[in-house]
Design an enzyme around this catalytic site. Structure first.
Site: not given
Lengths: 411, 293
Positions: B210, B248
């Site tokens: 990510e 996140h």
């Protein structure tokens, strides 16, 4: 969570960091009263917006479009900025009047600018040098890093790109904190000498303690100043709190500024949804942050742009899904919606019911593609199929992305 | 034997009497995981589902049942303490699922775990599964299939996506791990790649990264010279704007660092087979190892 400069300084003072005297005001008279209560002969009037680069910022309506374009790009522009040094009560009044209720355009606000609802009036001081100091988490090291540079007033990204050797760093051990020797390393790295070294050490350690005690995600002092009498003080304070630690600080609720937030993002937060507005035209409703990002990426892969990031989370119920759907459809830029769910804890039938409830309540004015996978997928698909609504079903991520892109282009 | 967890794993669930802890303890048992104990302070002496003994402290659970791994569902304000308690009691693998632990609480944990030789997966993670043997976490067990492909990702549902694509193509998994989306996590991509490289039962790897941080770059630098097994890679967040946190805590591009493009480049430089579409992870892996579904 971001806060204003005057609030940041309040937090710092509370944790034992010395600051200049100052007061915030939301009216012109209030600003004058603040200056009177501070006393002295020189004041600084500062626009309070969450964006940085205020000094080089320019006000809409005060200067022409060309100057605003320069300000939005972070360049020097003709006209007066969002931070002004003044030497009389009349000038305090004029400065406050020029700022309050006006939109300030800086490098970080974009061309539309940010509305100034408050000004911060602070005592003036004799600056002999300006530095940069920031405290933040170094993820790779798993430690808090204190970084400083001689190039005060300049954005650290710029310094890092062009003169990385001008940045000095010290990593604090979580058990022992920022050692005095580490703070001295920083002070000597900045070229300080004499009494200024000790004053810097005291301030850096106080800032480190404040960073932890206040649960900051980032604490940026730009500039940190050395005064003519060798005091070291934070002239600006930009603080972002660790959102995960807000439960420990109920007092931070008072710092929230709804005027600085996107209304849809505020509504999303109320429902514990993770939502970020973007510039595209395909709304996304996804479970899980990684899959939500990947869904945005696959929309782009097939040639369109996502209108948002939206993670409904792992344990979403029907109400949450309905709220998420409403937030997406409230964005006028949305020309199509892609629901992408990989059910784990979250069951596909619950998602299906939430989507249907939202559609029945708000109507469906744009194409909707739903891709369900995982727990209770068959039941979820059946609920959608039997609803009689014009929902386009998809079997995989690529199938879903192709279908929503085609639908948006055909519309 | 896959990696980290298998038939011999004896699982403790901390927070077993909470709603999430209880639900997932039950799901793990249904999958076949050997759940030997639970801990909830004050509920010692009772039983979960009539058969799993609950203790007041982790030490009691370890002494009585031979726990060797712990799944933690304790709420954020108390989660860091639960991790420390498990480590101090001698549990060698801790898997905190809890989302939302403050950074300040996580800062001192690394040194404490390292001093006791404890591995942590997470926090804020879906957990770890060796299909057919042991499931620790919140992933849907039924999408997995025993096999020889290792899967590592930060996120939960994106891991499921990769696993789902593999299973559909008839490719089973040796072990699938979601390492967690927080800024401070116990096990990073590089650690999992090392484990998969050393595991004789893993033939190939799917690595999903990510935006944010530099953990993917670090893993790529190691894999370039040390990993002989084929890797298929994807990075989520190419469309994310800088400065905005994408769900996140770790997924944020700051100061030009941590972009998807830089991570894709690091993967290519390491000989990793990248896919730009997350729908192609399984198919690409099948192609790379010459598998015909």
């Amino acid at each position: 969570m971001k806060i204003h400069e005057f609030q940041g300084k309040e937090v710092l003072r509370k944790h034992g960091v010395p600051t200049l005297r100052g007061a915030a005001a939301h009216t012109v008279d209030g600003a004058v009263a603040a200056a009177q209560s501070i006393g002295g002969t020189v004041w600084v009037v500062k626009s309070q917006v969450h964006a940085g680069g205020r000094g080089k910022g320019r006000f809409i309506g005060d200067v022409d479009d060309a100057a605003l374009d320069l300000a939005a790009a972070g360049h020097d522009a003709p006209g007066k900025g969002g931070v002004r040094v003044v030497k009389s009560m009349d000038d305090v009044r004029l400065a406050a009047k020029a700022m309050l209720g006006q939109r300030l355009v800086t490098k970080q606000t974009g061309r539309e600018g940010a509305m100034v609802h408050k000004v911060f009036v602070e005592e003036g001081c004799q600056i002999s040098k300006e530095f940069y100091l920031a405290i933040l988490l170094d993820r790779a090291a798993g430690r808090v890093v204190v970084m400083a540079s001689k190039e005060g007033g300049t954005e650290i990204e710029e310094v890092a790109a062009h003169r990385p050797e001008a940045i000095v760093k010290e990593w604090a051990d979580p058990l022992t904190g920022l050692g005095s020797w580490q703070a001295r390393n920083l002070a000597f790295g900045l070229g300080l000498s004499g009494k200024a070294v000790g004053n810097f050490v005291k301030l850096a350690q106080a800032l480190y303690r404040a960073f932890l005690a206040a649960d900051c995600a980032m604490l940026e002092i730009n500039p940190l100043i050395l005064t003519a009498d060798e005091q070291v003080l934070p002239l600006d304070a930009k603080i972002t709190f660790d959102d995960n630690a807000l439960f420990r600080h109920p007092e931070y609720e008072a710092y929230a500024d709804p005027a600085e937030e996107d209304p849809q993002e505020t509504e999303a937060a109320r429902h514990e949804l993770s939502y970020v507005k973007l510039d595209g035209n395909i709304g996304c409703l996804v479970n899980g942050a990684g899959l939500a990002m990947a869904t945005m990426d696959i929309i782009k892969f097939y040639g369109e742009e996502p209108a948002n990031f939206l993670d409904v989370g792992g344990g979403a119920n029907k109400e949450k899904v309905t709220a998420a759907f409403k937030i997406i459809t409230a964005d006028p830029a949305v020309k199509g919606i892609l629901v992408n769910i990989f059910g784990g804890i979250m069951k596909c039938d619950v998602i299906a019911e939430g989507v249907l409830a939202a559609v029945l309540e708000t109507g469906l004015k744009v194409p909707l593609v739903v891709r369900l996978e995982g727990t209770n997928v068959e039941l979820g698909k059946k609920i959608i199929a039997e609803s009689g609504l014009r929902v386009i079903a998809a079997d995989s991520m690529s199938d879903a992305a192709e279908k929503i892109v085609a639908a948006v282009r055909g519309a | 034997m896959a990696i980290l967890v298998d038939k011999n794993t004896r699982l403790l669930v901390q927070g077993i009497t909470g709603a999430a802890g209880g639900f997932h303890a039950s799901q793990c048992r249904a999958y076949g995981t050997n759940v030997v104990a639970g801990v909830t302070p004050g509920k010692g002496g009772t039983f979960f589902e009539g058969v799993v003994p609950i203790f007041d402290t982790v030490q009691q659970a370890v002494d009585a049942t031979g726990v060797n791994a712990s799944m933690i569902f304790v709420p954020p304000p108390f989660a860091a303490d639960a991790i420390l308690e498990a480590a101090d009691a001698g549990v060698k693998l801790v898997v905190p699922i809890t989302e939302g632990i403050p950074v300040r609480d996580m800062l001192p944990i690394r040194a404490f775990l390292d001093a006791r030789g404890v591995r942590m997966i997470g926090p804020n993670c879906p957990g770890i599964i060796t299909p057919g043997q042991c499931k620790i976490g919140i992933m849907p067990g039924h999408i997995h299939k025993p096999g020889r492909i290792g899967v590592v990702s930060r996120s939960g549902t994106l891991t499921y996506e990769a696993v789902g694509q593999l299973s559909r193509l008839g490719l089973g998994q040796s072990t699938a791990i979601g390492i967690g989306g927080d800024a401070i996590i116990g096990t990073k991509h590089i650690d999992v790649l090392k484990l998969f490289q050393a595991d004789p039962e893993t033939d190939a790897i799917i690595m999903i990264g990510e935006i944010g941080g530099s953990a993917e770059e670090e893993a790529c630098a190691w894999a370039k010279d040390n990993c002989t097994k084929p890797i298929v890679g994807f990075i989520a967040g190419a469309t994310a704007p800088p400065g905005r946190r994408m769900g996140h805590a770790g997924a944020i591009i700051s100061g030009g660092q941590g972009t998807a493009e830089a991570k894709f480049e690091a993967m290519v430089a390491a000989g990793i087979h990248i896919v730009r579409s997350p729908a192609e992870m399984g198919r690409k892996l099948a192609e790379v190892i010459g598998h015909r579904g």
